[in-house]
Structures are given as C-alpha cells and as structure tokens.
Design a protein around this motif. Sequence first.
Motif, PDB file in Angstrom:
ATOM      1  N   CYS A  87      68.562 -42.578  40.782  1.00 33.64           N
ATOM      2  CA  CYS A  87      69.627 -43.370  40.667  1.00 33.64           C
ATOM      3  C   CYS A  87      70.421 -43.213  42.126  1.00 33.64           C
ATOM      4  O   CYS A  87      70.317 -42.002  42.768  1.00 33.64           O
ATOM      5  N   LEU A  88      71.005 -44.399  42.610  1.00 28.68           N
ATOM      6  CA  LEU A  88      71.615 -44.393  43.786  1.00 28.68           C
ATOM      7  C   LEU A  88      72.628 -43.277  44.049  1.00 28.68           C
ATOM      8  O   LEU A  88      72.970 -43.005  45.080  1.00 28.68           O
ATOM      9  N   ILE A 102      72.068 -45.603  54.578  1.00 24.70           N
ATOM     10  CA  ILE A 102      71.787 -46.900  54.650  1.00 24.70           C
ATOM     11  C   ILE A 102      73.132 -47.832  54.577  1.00 24.70           C
ATOM     12  O   ILE A 102      73.255 -48.958  55.142  1.00 24.70           O
ATOM     13  N   ARG A 103      74.096 -47.267  53.876  1.00 28.58           N
ATOM     14  CA  ARG A 103      75.405 -47.950  53.848  1.00 28.58           C
ATOM     15  C   ARG A 103      76.247 -47.947  55.009  1.00 28.58           C
ATOM     16  O   ARG A 103      77.568 -48.142  54.865  1.00 28.58           O
ATOM     17  N   LYS A 104      75.846 -46.973  55.930  1.00 25.79           N
ATOM     18  CA  LYS A 104      76.685 -46.706  57.288  1.00 25.79           C
ATOM     19  C   LYS A 104      77.694 -46.111  56.895  1.00 25.79           C
ATOM     20  O   LYS A 104      78.928 -46.041  57.530  1.00 25.79           O
ATOM     21  N   GLY A 209      62.677 -46.867  51.741  1.00 27.66           N
ATOM     22  CA  GLY A 209      62.255 -48.389  51.368  1.00 27.66           C
ATOM     23  C   GLY A 209      62.703 -48.661  50.147  1.00 27.66           C
ATOM     24  O   GLY A 209      63.348 -49.886  49.925  1.00 27.66           O
ATOM     25  N   ASP A 210      62.779 -47.942  48.895  1.00 28.14           N
ATOM     26  CA  ASP A 210      63.081 -48.250  47.523  1.00 28.14           C
ATOM     27  C   ASP A 210      64.798 -48.623  47.671  1.00 28.14           C
ATOM     28  O   ASP A 210      65.257 -49.442  47.285  1.00 28.14           O
ATOM     29  N   LEU A 216      70.533 -53.146  49.342  1.00 30.17           N
ATOM     30  CA  LEU A 216      70.634 -54.650  49.768  1.00 30.17           C
ATOM     31  C   LEU A 216      70.938 -55.836  48.724  1.00 30.17           C
ATOM     32  O   LEU A 216      71.935 -56.522  48.781  1.00 30.17           O
ATOM     33  N   ASN A 217      70.470 -55.600  47.461  1.00 29.91           N
ATOM     34  CA  ASN A 217      70.557 -56.474  46.361  1.00 29.91           C
ATOM     35  C   ASN A 217      71.956 -56.239  45.799  1.00 29.91           C
ATOM     36  O   ASN A 217      72.593 -57.304  45.330  1.00 29.91           O
TER      37      ASN A 217
END
Length: 224
Positions: A87-88, A102-104, A209-210, A216-217
């Motif tokens: 889960c993110l 990734i989200r800065k 990568g995942d 991004l989606n």
Amino acid sequence: MGTLNMLGLAKRVGARFLLTSTSEIYGDPLQHPQKETYWGNVNPIGERSCYDEGKRTAETLAMDYHRGAGVEVRIARIFNTYGPRMCLDDGRVVSNFVAQAIRKQPMTVYGDGQQTRSFQYVSDLVDGLAALMEGEHIGPFNLGNPGEFTMLELSEVVKETIDPTATIEFKPNTADDPHMRKPDISKAKELLNWEPKISLREGLPLMVGDFRKRILNEDEGKDA
C-alpha cells in the motif's frame, strides 16, 4: 481471536498451520542481534503493546494447540519486509520514504534517525515461508535480512535510488519505538537451509518502479 479460530479449524481438519508472527515480539530488545531464544523486552501497557502482546499470545496459543492437540504448527517471526504492490500509504518506513521521495515531499524521520531496522525483500520472505511449511521444524524462526540500517542510512539509499535532491523532515519519535532490530538467522540457515539473497540496494529499485507507476496513475486521475 482469529488465530484461536484458525487453530481450532486446523485441529478439526488435520491441517498444518502457519503463524506469521513478528519481530515486534522482541519489543525494544536488550539482546542484539535477536535470537529466537530471547524472550523480549515489551512494555505490556505501552502504545504498541496490543500488537506486540497480540502476536506473543498468538504464539502461545499455537504452541498450546501443538502440545495439547497435536496440531502441526509452524511459527515465523517476520522482520521488516518491503517490495512491489505494498500500500502506498501503509505507514511503514520504506513505503513512506519511497512514496514521499517520488511525490517530491520531505521524507519523515521520527526521532534522531539513529534507530535501526533490517529490511528483507518480499521474495526472500516467500522462500523462507515455503521452506518452513515444507519442512519438519516447528520454529519459531526469524525470517529477515540481517543487513542493518539506521533510518538516516535508509533515507540515503532512497535518495540514491529516486532523487538525490530529496530532503528529510524530523518529527518527535513515537512511544516505545525499538532502538535496534536485527535478526540472528543462524537457526533458519541451519534447519531450513534458507537465507535472504537480495540486498536493499538490489530490491529497492524493484519496489520504486512499481510505486512510481501507481503514483503517476494517481496523479493522472487527479488531473482528469
């Protein structure tokens, strides 16, 4: 209660029962690295204790069903595990750091960042669980990667992998946070012929990568 119900079912149908326990049963350990023979150092009324003591009780139940009713139990004490499809926002430190970088966003470090954890890639854990279930040894077995990192060292590996410009934000530490966590896996090596193969620097890019794809989606969905 779930463990109790499933042990009852295993007894009725003669099934082999796997208990996925946790390194949390060692609490804030006074022994380092932790062996399966160590009984732990747990605050029974602390903020984390319902999880710690819940898993300790589950191990007790499993062993009582084994001794009293002959249920074939297998006990794995799982240390921090990471990999794709987590889960993110599950609140685990690797997920947090990766998603934040990734989200800065700044990576959140609790306390001074000197507390240590040991991180194993998910496929290593799956191999260990399969070896445990297919073997004849009850356990408990520590299943984890002995590679030990402070939270600050972990943040550096995440920066190397994702974004060298990523920053850190320090926040007050949570209650009863274990200072050190590292498995002694000599028992699993000897009796299960198992040890982890994938280092953090090898495994992290596979997770990144995942996460990148899914974040991004998520962002594209917000723009739609």
